[in-house]
Design a protein around this motif. Structure first.
Motif, PDB file in Angstrom:
ATOM      1  N   ASP A  47     -40.545-116.676  -2.216  1.00 11.43           N
ATOM      2  CA  ASP A  47     -42.164-115.417  -2.642  1.00 11.43           C
ATOM      3  C   ASP A  47     -42.007-115.248  -3.542  1.00 11.43           C
ATOM      4  OD1 ASP A  47     -40.272-114.724  -0.961  1.00 11.43           O
ATOM      5  OD2 ASP A  47     -40.776-113.654   0.685  1.00 11.43           O
ATOM      6  N   TYR A  48     -40.214-114.396  -3.861  1.00  6.82           N
ATOM      7  CA  TYR A  48     -40.171-113.434  -4.564  1.00  6.82           C
ATOM      8  C   TYR A  48     -40.077-113.559  -5.820  1.00  6.82           C
ATOM      9  CZ  TYR A  48     -35.654-115.008  -3.353  1.00  6.82           C
ATOM     10  OH  TYR A  48     -34.229-115.514  -3.181  1.00  6.82           O
ATOM     11  N   GLY A  60     -35.696-119.750   6.804  1.00  2.00           N
ATOM     12  CA  GLY A  60     -36.007-117.912   6.669  1.00  2.00           C
ATOM     13  C   GLY A  60     -34.633-117.877   5.690  1.00  2.00           C
ATOM     14  N   GLY A  61     -34.082-116.617   5.031  1.00  2.00           N
ATOM     15  CA  GLY A  61     -33.407-115.797   4.331  1.00  2.00           C
ATOM     16  C   GLY A  61     -31.744-116.927   4.507  1.00  2.00           C
ATOM     17  N   GLY A  91     -40.158-123.830   1.663  1.00  2.00           N
ATOM     18  CA  GLY A  91     -40.702-123.072   0.771  1.00  2.00           C
ATOM     19  C   GLY A  91     -39.540-121.564   0.555  1.00  2.00           C
ATOM     20  N   GLU A  92     -38.134-121.613   0.697  1.00  2.00           N
ATOM     21  CA  GLU A  92     -37.405-120.689   0.744  1.00  2.00           C
ATOM     22  C   GLU A  92     -36.851-119.805  -0.312  1.00  2.00           C
ATOM     23  OE1 GLU A  92     -37.812-119.430   4.289  1.00  2.00           O
ATOM     24  OE2 GLU A  92     -36.961-121.621   4.617  1.00  2.00           O
ATOM     25  N   ARG A 142     -42.068-115.865  13.229  1.00  2.00           N
ATOM     26  CA  ARG A 142     -42.755-117.164  12.043  1.00  2.00           C
ATOM     27  C   ARG A 142     -41.412-117.745  11.724  1.00  2.00           C
ATOM     28  NH1 ARG A 142     -39.180-117.036   9.319  1.00  2.00           N
ATOM     29  NH2 ARG A 142     -38.544-115.300   7.442  1.00  2.00           N
ATOM     30  N   CYS A 148     -37.233-107.599   0.387  1.00  2.00           N
ATOM     31  CA  CYS A 148     -37.809-108.859   0.781  1.00  2.00           C
ATOM     32  C   CYS A 148     -39.053-109.853   0.185  1.00  2.00           C
ATOM     33  CB  CYS A 148     -38.687-108.600   2.472  1.00  2.00           C
ATOM     34  SG  CYS A 148     -39.092-107.441   3.280  1.00  2.00           S
ATOM     35  N   GLY A 149     -39.770-110.409  -0.196  1.00  2.00           N
ATOM     36  CA  GLY A 149     -40.754-110.510  -0.276  1.00  2.00           C
ATOM     37  C   GLY A 149     -42.083-110.605   0.514  1.00  2.00           C
ATOM     38  N   ILE A 150     -42.708-111.624  -0.360  1.00  2.00           N
ATOM     39  CA  ILE A 150     -44.389-110.742   1.036  1.00  2.00           C
ATOM     40  C   ILE A 150     -44.552-112.062   2.128  1.00  2.00           C
ATOM     41  CG2 ILE A 150     -46.235-112.316  -0.705  1.00  2.00           C
ATOM     42  CD1 ILE A 150     -46.727-109.352   0.787  1.00  2.00           C
ATOM     43  N   ASP A 208     -42.988-112.807   5.342  1.00  2.00           N
ATOM     44  CA  ASP A 208     -42.878-112.317   6.599  1.00  2.00           C
ATOM     45  C   ASP A 208     -44.289-111.610   7.029  1.00  2.00           C
ATOM     46  OD1 ASP A 208     -40.767-114.151   6.304  1.00  2.00           O
ATOM     47  OD2 ASP A 208     -39.799-112.543   6.244  1.00  2.00           O
TER      48      ASP A 208
HETATM   49  C1  GLA Z   1     -37.079-113.308   4.266  1.00  2.00           C
HETATM   50  C2  GLA Z   1     -37.238-112.902   3.656  1.00  2.00           C
HETATM   51  C3  GLA Z   1     -38.849-113.463   3.096  1.00  2.00           C
HETATM   52  C4  GLA Z   1     -38.475-114.910   2.193  1.00  2.00           C
HETATM   53  C5  GLA Z   1     -37.388-115.266   2.582  1.00  2.00           C
HETATM   54  C6  GLA Z   1     -36.875-116.400   2.286  1.00  2.00           C
HETATM   55  O1  GLA Z   1     -37.828-113.429   5.258  1.00  2.00           O
HETATM   56  O2  GLA Z   1     -37.838-111.246   4.138  1.00  2.00           O
HETATM   57  O3  GLA Z   1     -39.875-112.697   2.227  1.00  2.00           O
HETATM   58  O4  GLA Z   1     -37.442-114.457   0.946  1.00  2.00           O
HETATM   59  O5  GLA Z   1     -35.902-114.615   3.332  1.00  2.00           O
HETATM   60  O6  GLA Z   1     -37.718-117.720   2.180  1.00  2.00           O
END
Ligand code: GLA
Length: 390
Positions: A38-39, A338-339, A34-35, A29, A175-177, A179
């Protein structure tokens, strides 16, 4: 080049001397905007890439019910086969790439799914370590195949949480939700507007071609530095700030100035400012896309990047150079996705300007003495799917 699904099917058939019962694939993805929201129980807007990870799989009937179930997994990428049994499933027991597979088996079993013994073969077209969620693609493809083999009645909307649990509690990445949800539930031609608190999802039409536009993805190929430690540190700072403010999550900040005034240190003020303004940028992006004004999201992307660079402090020189050179070459907006600490940049460009912008970024990298980047145009693709045509 053959697709990952075809390669997984073929490798399975060659290695295990019979065709697989099923083949599933799940995409990598990119996150449009929106970085690190999520968490913080906020909003994200990812879309799925055409590049996918595939798994061919068959259940293995074990003769005695007393035998411990086992899973044998071949990875085309690692050029290696790994077998683990149910007795070896405690977190930490399986290492390397197979951890992701073992984590999914473990998380499914924790969720009450009786995962049968199985053989699996993996193949992927998702670049690894480029911030394009190759791990989520692997988890989500394996999870889908095992759910089918188990004949489990598990709604697809439950899959992302289980895959995330595998990554959090088994692989050990907090990680958050986003991905796993993107890899499972995205639809072709759409970006997925996800409320990470309620789980509410809206498929937002994202057809750039009809507006003469394209998303260019630049993989900076910058070595990821300090990724997991820095990610965990950001998350901890946000959670501490929410506690200081007396709210469940930073999603709940309603008055940014008031919140900033109540935080004791500059670092948490910056982190909170990023999260709160980023959530607002996601909402504005969705509104513009719904109004068919895709060009209008450019400034929001660029503002998101500045916020990640200055307030969240997760960019690196390669990423900043890619954004600046893309903007100079005429992109309407550009941002890291991404992260962070490396990975990819997205640039919103005229459909006929993709090559020009890609070349401008490559030239800027050469001038700065960075490794040459790789670029491609991203068209929103579908989430996890059973491959019927291999
Ligand atoms: C990584 C994490 C996601 C999210 C992004 C930043 O991809 O796996 O859960 O926190 O970083 O947006």
């Amino acid at each position: 080049m053959t697709s990952a699904a075809e390669r997984a099917y073929r490798t399975f058939t060659d290695r295990y001397a019979s065709p697989p019962d099923t083949v599933w694939s799940a995409p990598g993805r990119v996150n449009l905007i929106g970085e690190h929201t999520d968490y913080n129980e906020g909003f994200v807007l990812p879309f799925a890439l055409p590049a996918r990870t595939a798994v061919a799989a068959s259940a293995v009937l074990t003769t005695s019910t007393e035998d411990s179930p086992f899973w044998t997994v071949w990875s085309e990428y690692a050029d290696e086969e790994v077998t683990f049994t149910a007795d070896q499933l405690s977190p930490g027991a399986v290492t390397g790439w197979a951890t992701y597979v073992a984590g999914v088996v473990w998380a499914l079993r924790e969720a009450g799914v009786a995962v049968p013994s199985a053989r699996l073969a993996l193949a992927t077209d998702v670049p690894l370590g480029a911030g394009l969620s190759s791990s989520a693609a692997l988890e989500c493809a394996v999870l889908a195949a095992l759910v089918e083999l188990a004949n489990a009645d598990l709604p697809r909307t439950d899959w992302p949480r289980i895959a995330q649990r595998a990554e959090n509690a088994y692989v050990g990445v907090p990680c958050g939700i986003m991905d796993q949800t993107a890899s499972t539930l995205c639809q072709a031609g759409h970006a997925l507007f996800l409320d990470c608190r309620s789980g509410e999802m809206t498929q937002v039409p994202f057809d750039l071609a009809s507006q003469g536009l394209a998303i260019l993805v630049v993989d900076t190929r910058a070595p990821h530095r300090l990724v997991s430690g820095e990610y965990a540190a950001r998350r901890a700072t946000c959670e501490q700030a929410a506690r200081t403010l007396g709210i469940p999550a930073l999603r709940d900040v309603t008055d940014l100035d008031d919140a900033l005034a109540r935080l004791p240190d500059e670092v948490s003020r910056r982190r909170v400012r990023h999260v709160v303004t980023e959530n607002e940028r996601v909402r504005q992006t969705v509104a513009l896309l719904n109004a068919k004004d895709a060009r209008g999201i450019g400034p929001l992307m660029t503002a998101s990047h500045a916020s990640m660079r200055d307030d969240y402090e997760i960019t690196v020189p390669e990423v900043d150079t890619a954004v600046e050179s893309a903007l100079q070459a005429g992109a309407y907006g550009a941002r890291m996705t991404g992260g962070g600490f490396g990975g990819c940049v997205l640039a919103l460009v005229d459909a006929d300007a993709t090559d020009r912008v890609a070349h401008a970024v490559t030239a800027a990298f050469e001038k700065a003495g960075f490794r040459a980047p790789a670029s491609f145009v991203a068209v929103p693709a579908a989430g996890v799917a059973r491959a019927t045509d291999v």
